[in-house]
Design an enzyme around this catalytic site. Sequence first.
Site, PDB file in Angstrom:
ATOM      1  CD  GLU A   3       4.283   2.396  -6.475  1.00 13.24           C
ATOM      2  OE1 GLU A   3       6.111   1.821  -6.912  1.00 13.24           O
ATOM      3  OE2 GLU A   3       4.400   3.076  -5.614  1.00 13.24           O
ATOM      4  CE1 TYR A   7      -4.644  -2.039   0.543  1.00  8.21           C
ATOM      5  CE2 TYR A   7      -2.391  -3.646   1.859  1.00  8.21           C
ATOM      6  CZ  TYR A   7      -3.758  -3.155   1.481  1.00  8.21           C
ATOM      7  OH  TYR A   7      -4.663  -4.419   1.254  1.00  8.21           O
ATOM      8  CE1 TYR A  40      -2.539  -0.042  -7.436  1.00  7.49           C
ATOM      9  CE2 TYR A  40      -0.638   0.952  -7.953  1.00  7.49           C
ATOM     10  CZ  TYR A  40      -1.735   1.287  -7.371  1.00  7.49           C
ATOM     11  OH  TYR A  40      -1.409   1.552  -6.699  1.00  7.49           O
TER      12      TYR A  40
END
Length: 399
Positions: free
Chosen positions: A397, A175, A399
């Site tokens: 970043e 996280y 995902y």
Amino acid sequence: RGAGGVLFALRVRAKMWTAVVLAATAFSGASRVGMSRAGVARSTGPVMVDEPWNEDIVAKNTPGPSELASAIGKDEPVAVASAPAASGGKKQDFLEATPYYDMSGIPLNTYKNKSPFTGKVVSCKRIVGPDATGETCHIIIDHQGKMPYWEGQSFGVIPPGTNPKNGKPHTVRLYSIASSRYGDDMTGNTGSLCVRRAVYVDPETGKEDDSKKGVCSNFLCDSKPGLEVKMTGPSGKVMLMPESKPETDLIMVATGTGIAPYRSFIRRLFVEKTPAAEAYKGEAWLFLGVANTDSLLYDDEFQASKKAFPKNFRIDYALSREQNNKNGGKMYIQDKVEEYSDEIFAKMENGAHMYFCGLKGMMPGITDMLERVATSKGMKWADTLEKYKKNGQWHVEVY
């Protein structure tokens, strides 16, 4: 990352179960599930389900000094920075490098999966309104100052229990950290996470299927003060700010809980009295895509910073269910960025850094748009992108 859980479709023999996340489609072709690096797969025909609303748990602000002090066990209230640094106050410099922009000593992987740190939850607050398309919580965790981190890094969380598929302990979820290195209490003892609860329902019955819900996101969103959390990290160097060049413009693009690292940037530059804040001369420009106004995250904080630093901080929102793009369709994050594409390209050519944080589904729409704009300007997008990457201006970043 930022809120645990994944979106996937699981075929069990002849019956199709569709996993449905109460999520905003903040970008074209992908449903927002949260910000976990647990994996993503597409679901066919997702069914949007309204969640029960409990107005007693809504929180537009993070906890105040007295609440944090009580939770952490201090006798006196601790200082929580809720107003921009321009309002005055004590300098925050006890966690700085020398000079402050020296990155040689960045903390990295202090705690690993086999020997995690055990932190304790200080508070867990819902931070979206009643008409948001899911539940997002702001969770403050006490790490006792033993797990220092820098803005743009991530914590790993290992949820308790075992994976029913293999009987092994659950794996770590990453996280992005949503607070500056000083934490929301400004003591350097806490870190904050922005977590989206992942809930799944059977489209045939309309009932939640607990076996398919996001394990870590629900663990965190259900947490109470004092709950122990196994943590790893901090990790990551991709999303760090270029603090050695305080004149650099920062263009921050996020969907949903991908806002987490940018909140840490904004607090460091415009809320706390840090050396980075005193030196910063550039413009930080935030683009956030969510479903509607009630789904906005940390807007009260951001508006306060914008009011205090109108020449250094800008905000633009893409509200897919409330706004239309230039073609009359839903306003997704790439559409909002495109509105300012001329200015963005000019900034990038002058050395700006551009950041992207969210599910990977956000990137095709954005890169396709940038390529189209670049071509219209007579630029070769592949060469231009390679230049940005080589210069360290391109930070992704997803995902």
